[in-house]
Design an enzyme around this catalytic site. Structure first.
Site, mmCIF file in Angstrom:
data_model
loop_
_atom_site.group_PDB
_atom_site.id
_atom_site.type_symbol
_atom_site.label_atom_id
_atom_site.label_comp_id
_atom_site.label_asym_id
_atom_site.label_seq_id
_atom_site.Cartn_x
_atom_site.Cartn_y
_atom_site.Cartn_z
ATOM 1 N N CYS A 167 12.727 7.761 -0.974
ATOM 2 C CA CYS A 167 11.463 7.397 -1.606
ATOM 3 C C CYS A 167 11.662 7.184 -3.104
ATOM 4 O O CYS A 167 12.351 7.959 -3.773
ATOM 5 C CB CYS A 167 10.425 8.485 -1.350
ATOM 6 S SG CYS A 167 8.866 8.240 -2.243
ATOM 7 N N GLY A 217 4.114 11.769 7.736
ATOM 8 C CA GLY A 217 2.684 11.929 7.513
ATOM 9 C C GLY A 217 1.838 11.159 8.503
ATOM 10 O O GLY A 217 0.745 10.698 8.171
ATOM 11 N N ASP A 244 14.391 8.459 3.748
ATOM 12 C CA ASP A 244 13.736 7.541 4.678
ATOM 13 C C ASP A 244 14.801 7.032 5.649
ATOM 14 O O ASP A 244 15.811 6.468 5.222
ATOM 15 C CB ASP A 244 13.114 6.352 3.935
ATOM 16 C CG ASP A 244 11.990 6.767 2.993
ATOM 17 O OD1 ASP A 244 11.223 7.678 3.353
ATOM 18 O OD2 ASP A 244 11.886 6.183 1.898
ATOM 19 N N ILE A 261 0.847 -1.186 0.000
ATOM 20 C CA ILE A 261 0.000 0.000 0.000
ATOM 21 C C ILE A 261 0.883 1.237 0.000
ATOM 22 O O ILE A 261 1.767 1.382 0.845
ATOM 23 C CB ILE A 261 -0.945 0.003 1.213
ATOM 24 C CG1 ILE A 261 -1.898 -1.195 1.113
ATOM 25 C CG2 ILE A 261 -1.740 1.305 1.280
ATOM 26 C CD1 ILE A 261 -2.774 -1.389 2.321
ATOM 27 N N GLU A 262 0.655 2.107 -0.963
ATOM 28 C CA GLU A 262 1.469 3.324 -1.077
ATOM 29 C C GLU A 262 1.129 4.263 0.083
ATOM 30 O O GLU A 262 -0.034 4.509 0.370
ATOM 31 C CB GLU A 262 1.206 3.975 -2.438
ATOM 32 C CG GLU A 262 2.177 5.067 -2.797
ATOM 33 C CD GLU A 262 1.857 6.363 -2.083
ATOM 34 O OE1 GLU A 262 2.773 6.919 -1.437
ATOM 35 O OE2 GLU A 262 0.695 6.806 -2.154
ATOM 36 N N SER A 263 2.154 4.808 0.731
ATOM 37 C CA SER A 263 1.959 5.470 2.022
ATOM 38 C C SER A 263 1.228 6.806 1.928
ATOM 39 O O SER A 263 0.430 7.136 2.817
ATOM 40 C CB SER A 263 3.308 5.660 2.721
ATOM 41 O OG SER A 263 4.171 6.473 1.951
ATOM 42 N N LYS A 264 1.465 7.598 0.882
ATOM 43 C CA LYS A 264 0.731 8.864 0.790
ATOM 44 C C LYS A 264 -0.756 8.601 0.604
ATOM 45 O O LYS A 264 -1.596 9.284 1.208
ATOM 46 C CB LYS A 264 1.250 9.734 -0.353
ATOM 47 C CG LYS A 264 0.495 11.063 -0.450
ATOM 48 C CD LYS A 264 1.001 11.964 -1.568
ATOM 49 C CE LYS A 264 0.186 13.247 -1.644
ATOM 50 N NZ LYS A 264 0.655 14.145 -2.733
#
Length: 282
Positions: A189, A258, A196, A88-91
């Site tokens: 990223c 985030g 990161d 799952i892409e974090s943004k």
């Protein structure tokens, strides 16, 4: 460095693009990235995974309204099985969680069930979700990775581009079982190239791995562009191929961004259980 920076699966991601924040529940905000995108170049295939594991997410910024409109807050823990089709892409995960902010739910269980259903659908795999009241964390200390830290070596470093060949012939010592830790893992990223920061724990049984070679290898991620989960699988794959341990576990805990942190682990040992406590930088 990335072999798939322009992969078709990345074109539709909101990551790196200007986006609107929505405060009404919207499951369509979640975006998937196929795990095979980075696994195929590593010769890792879904019908014969060399490991099992999960991506452990901590959700620090999770809020919704109860059925009377009173805001609720929680810290969430999500465990996404590494055998899922997608990560799952974090943004997109952050945007999805923001969509809960002004949405009414009947109770906490309804929130858990919604998260579990949507995340499992996006990832096409097994997901476990647990929400915790804030007092659940009262008196919980900062955790540390068990193991021997390899960071304080008196070496000169001048190369920061990814190089798996630091591990070539690095496992020439006697047979051992040991746990090694480094807090110097830094990658970037895949899309935005934002840094990161992470700590990594490597538990292995096999020929003793040269610690200078291992540290230089980990430092070589400093200019490397991949998602957290992909970096951990690359470390596992490189160690397995070049050092050939009998047993291997790789577990990284990354600092949050985030309101989310991502903590992937991969192992070929049935006995490995990842500790889930927050580290000092989390």
């Amino acid at each position: 460095m990335s072999l798939y920076r322009d992969h078709q699966a990345l074109e539709q991601l909101t990551l790196g693009k200007t986006t609107l924040y929505r405060d009404q529940y919207d499951a369509s905000l979640l975006q998937a990235v196929p795990r095979n995108m980075n696994r195929e170049p590593l010769e890792i295939f879904p019908d014969n995974l060399p490991f099992h594991g999960a991506d452990i997410w901590t959700l620090y910024e999770l809020s919704w309204l109860n059925n009377r409109g009173l805001p609720q807050v929680a810290v969430g823990h999500v465990s996404l099985n590494a055998a899922s089709t997608n990560l799952i892409e974090s943004k997109s995960f952050k945007l999805y969680l923001n969509s809960f902010n002004q949405t009414r739910f009947e109770n906490w269980q309804a929130v858990e069930e919604t998260l579990q259903r949507d995340l499992a659908a996006c990832a096409e795999g097994e997901v476990e979700v647990a929400l915790h009241h804030l007092d659940h964390f009262n008196n919980q200390p900062i955790s540390t990775f068990t193991g021997e830290c390899i960071d304080d070596q008196d070496i000169e470093v001048t190369e920061y581009d990814f190089n798996r060949h630091y591990l070539q012939n690095a496992a020439q010592g006697p047979q051992v079982e040991e746990v090694l830790v480094s807090h110097l893992l830094k990658s970037n990223c895949l899309i935005t190239h934002q840094p990161d920061w992470g700590s990594v724990q490597i538990h292995y049984k096999g020929s003793k791995i040269n610690r200078e070679a291992l540290l230089r290898y980990l430092i070589s991620f400093r200019h490397h562009n991949e998602f957290h989960e992909q970096c951990v699988e690359r470390i596992f794959s490189d160690l397995q191929q070049l050092c050939a341990p009998e047993k291997l576990s790789v577990y990284a805990r990354y600092t949050r961004r985030g309101g989310l942190d991502i903590n992937p682990w991969r192992t070929n040992s049935e006995g490995f259980v990842p500790a889930t406590g927050r580290l000092a930088r989390q």
